[in-house]
Design a protein around this motif. Structure first.
Motif, mmCIF file in Angstrom:
data_model
loop_
_atom_site.group_PDB
_atom_site.id
_atom_site.type_symbol
_atom_site.label_atom_id
_atom_site.label_comp_id
_atom_site.label_asym_id
_atom_site.label_seq_id
_atom_site.Cartn_x
_atom_site.Cartn_y
_atom_site.Cartn_z
ATOM 1 N N THR A 108 0.829 -1.207 0.000
ATOM 2 C CA THR A 108 0.000 0.000 0.000
ATOM 3 C C THR A 108 0.860 1.252 0.000
ATOM 4 N N PHE A 109 1.919 1.223 0.808
ATOM 5 C CA PHE A 109 2.787 2.397 0.896
ATOM 6 C C PHE A 109 3.455 2.694 -0.441
ATOM 7 N N PHE A 110 4.053 1.691 -1.059
ATOM 8 C CA PHE A 110 4.765 1.919 -2.316
ATOM 9 C C PHE A 110 3.792 2.218 -3.464
ATOM 10 N N HIS A 111 2.601 1.629 -3.430
ATOM 11 C CA HIS A 111 1.599 1.921 -4.457
ATOM 12 C C HIS A 111 1.250 3.414 -4.443
ATOM 13 N N SER A 112 1.123 3.970 -3.238
ATOM 14 C CA SER A 112 0.767 5.383 -3.123
ATOM 15 C C SER A 112 1.966 6.288 -3.346
ATOM 16 N N ALA A 113 3.166 5.825 -2.924
ATOM 17 C CA ALA A 113 4.347 6.686 -3.020
ATOM 18 C C ALA A 113 4.883 6.774 -4.439
ATOM 19 N N LEU A 114 4.833 5.682 -5.189
ATOM 20 C CA LEU A 114 5.391 5.674 -6.534
ATOM 21 C C LEU A 114 4.474 6.351 -7.551
ATOM 22 N N SER A 115 3.197 6.460 -7.214
ATOM 23 C CA SER A 115 2.254 7.136 -8.109
ATOM 24 C C SER A 115 1.273 7.964 -7.286
ATOM 25 N N PRO A 116 1.746 9.066 -6.693
ATOM 26 C CA PRO A 116 0.881 9.885 -5.826
ATOM 27 C C PRO A 116 -0.257 10.532 -6.615
ATOM 28 N N ALA A 117 -1.405 10.549 -5.994
ATOM 29 C CA ALA A 117 -2.605 11.084 -6.652
ATOM 30 C C ALA A 117 -2.541 12.608 -6.750
ATOM 31 N N VAL A 118 -3.358 13.140 -7.655
ATOM 32 C CA VAL A 118 -3.409 14.594 -7.844
ATOM 33 C C VAL A 118 -3.903 15.279 -6.581
ATOM 34 N N GLU A 119 -4.817 14.608 -5.861
ATOM 35 C CA GLU A 119 -5.362 15.199 -4.630
ATOM 36 C C GLU A 119 -4.278 15.425 -3.568
ATOM 37 N N PHE A 205 1.812 5.552 7.289
ATOM 38 C CA PHE A 205 2.869 5.705 8.290
ATOM 39 C C PHE A 205 2.430 5.143 9.638
ATOM 40 N N TYR A 206 1.288 5.578 10.120
ATOM 41 C CA TYR A 206 0.851 5.155 11.451
ATOM 42 C C TYR A 206 0.375 3.705 11.451
ATOM 43 N N PHE A 207 -0.177 3.259 10.336
ATOM 44 C CA PHE A 207 -0.604 1.864 10.267
ATOM 45 C C PHE A 207 0.600 0.931 10.336
ATOM 46 N N GLY A 208 1.645 1.257 9.545
ATOM 47 C CA GLY A 208 2.834 0.407 9.529
ATOM 48 C C GLY A 208 3.618 0.468 10.825
ATOM 49 N N THR A 209 3.961 1.683 11.270
ATOM 50 C CA THR A 209 4.755 1.811 12.497
ATOM 51 C C THR A 209 3.947 1.449 13.733
ATOM 52 N N GLY A 210 2.644 1.716 13.708
ATOM 53 C CA GLY A 210 1.811 1.388 14.864
ATOM 54 C C GLY A 210 1.667 -0.111 15.066
ATOM 55 N N PHE A 211 1.433 -0.843 13.976
ATOM 56 C CA PHE A 211 1.325 -2.290 14.104
ATOM 57 C C PHE A 211 2.678 -2.913 14.444
ATOM 58 N N HIS A 212 3.743 -2.312 13.936
ATOM 59 C CA HIS A 212 5.063 -2.798 14.349
ATOM 60 C C HIS A 212 5.260 -2.548 15.841
ATOM 61 N N GLY A 213 4.839 -1.390 16.329
ATOM 62 C CA GLY A 213 4.938 -1.115 17.756
ATOM 63 C C GLY A 213 4.136 -2.098 18.586
ATOM 64 N N TRP A 257 11.420 -3.770 11.182
ATOM 65 C CA TRP A 257 11.774 -2.381 11.476
ATOM 66 C C TRP A 257 12.819 -1.851 10.502
ATOM 67 N N LEU A 258 13.783 -2.680 10.117
ATOM 68 C CA LEU A 258 14.777 -2.232 9.152
ATOM 69 C C LEU A 258 14.116 -1.848 7.830
ATOM 70 N N PHE A 259 13.147 -2.656 7.387
ATOM 71 C CA PHE A 259 12.413 -2.312 6.160
ATOM 72 C C PHE A 259 11.620 -1.028 6.355
ATOM 73 N N LEU A 260 11.016 -0.852 7.531
ATOM 74 C CA LEU A 260 10.255 0.366 7.805
ATOM 75 C C LEU A 260 11.176 1.581 7.813
ATOM 76 N N PHE A 261 12.325 1.452 8.433
ATOM 77 C CA PHE A 261 13.245 2.586 8.521
ATOM 78 C C PHE A 261 13.745 2.990 7.140
ATOM 79 N N ILE A 262 14.120 2.008 6.338
ATOM 80 C CA ILE A 262 14.681 2.306 5.005
ATOM 81 C C ILE A 262 13.625 2.838 4.065
ATOM 82 N N SER A 263 12.445 2.209 4.042
ATOM 83 C CA SER A 263 11.421 2.572 3.054
ATOM 84 C C SER A 263 10.549 3.731 3.510
ATOM 85 N N VAL A 264 10.027 3.674 4.728
ATOM 86 C CA VAL A 264 9.060 4.683 5.194
ATOM 87 C C VAL A 264 9.764 5.925 5.711
ATOM 88 N N TYR A 265 10.749 5.759 6.577
ATOM 89 C CA TYR A 265 11.400 6.916 7.197
ATOM 90 C C TYR A 265 12.400 7.575 6.257
#
Length: 269
Positions: A108-119, A205-213, A257-265
């Motif tokens: 979900t994160f990469f789908h939205s990040a690689l092709s961000p919507a006009v909105e 962001f909060y879904f990924g890091t929150g569930f990791h937490g 967490w390593l994947f979260l840090f590299i990709s999200v953060y």
């Protein structure tokens, strides 16, 4: 005499579990937890009260269930090598299912990040959102988790070698670092300039890091139980399945967490 022999000895190494109320109670508690959670989000009366009752029920049912499993493996001798192999496979499959869960989040994160919507201003992060600096609290949390992974591995090797003091120190400091990570994650949320409802970026962001937490909190409890069992002399050099399972789960948390840090953060900011 024949019936007596058959009742005391079995011709296979597997453990036939006695009837237990905890699986069905855990299922009912989880159903109540999810249902009351949805009701609470939609503002239904007494939804939050039922949610906390269901949460306590889940914790209680799971605790009593694990208590019985500990008794079967430690005091009753039911966890033979064949049973241990089956439990190891179960833990491995559970971690695979968790990995697929996080794969959906990253997708979900990469789908939205690689092709961000006009909105969102056709950019990532969306226009108007100040992302978190990855080289501040996120980097410190990364160091804490990597250090905890090293310490819990040291504790594992200490158990295998029969070094009780090394196991105690390693697991204790692992729990301390895990608690520090959770506290710093909470601090990061309080100082963040965006919320869960701030576009897809905030949700991912909060879904990924929150569930990791949440997984960190569960893993901390898992390892803390292992610490208590080391103190109670439950483990031997050749039989410490519960501790091995908690360590395997903790390494999974570290990798996510390593994947979260590299990709999200880092990349996502």
């Amino acid at each position: 005499m024949t019936n007596l022999v058959r009742s005391n000895f079995q011709a296979h190494p597997f453990h036939l579990v006695s009837p237990s109320p905890w699986p069905i109670l855990t299922c009912v508690s989880l159903l109540s937890l999810t249902t009351s959670g949805v009701l609470t989000m939609h503002g239904f009366s007494f939804g939050q009260d039922i949610f906390f009752i269901a949460l306590l029920s889940v914790i209680g049912s799971a605790s009593f269930w694990f208590r019985d499993i500990i008794s079967e493996g430690t005091y009753l001798g039911n966890h033979t090598l064949a049973v241990q192999r089956g439990l190891n496979m179960g833990v491995a499959l559970f971690i695979v299912s968790e990995a697929l869960f996080f794969l959906a989040i990253f997708w979900t994160f990469f789908h939205s990040a690689l092709s961000p919507a006009v909105e969102m201003g056709a950019q990532w992060p969306p226009k108007g959102i100040d992302s978190i600096n990855p080289f501040e609290l996120p980097l410190l949390n990364t160091i804490l988790l990597l250090a905890s992974g090293f310490l819990v591995t040291y504790a594992h090797h200490s158990v295998i070698q029969g070094k009780r003091s090394g196991a105690l120190y390693g697991i204790t400091f692992t729990v301390v670092l895990a608690l520090a990570f959770t506290v710093l994650q909470g601090v990061e949320y309080t100082v963040s300039s965006f919320t869960l409802s701030d576009s897809t970026f905030g949700s991912c962001f909060y879904f990924g890091t929150g569930f990791h937490g949440l997984h960190v909190i569960i893993g901390t409890a898992f390892i803390a139980v292992g610490l208590w069992r080391v103190l109670a002399y439950h483990f031997t050099e050749n039989h410490h399945l519960g501790l091995e399972s908690s360590i395997l789960y903790w390494h999974f948390v570290d990798i996510v967490w390593l994947f979260l840090f590299i990709s999200v953060y880092y990349w996502g900011s």
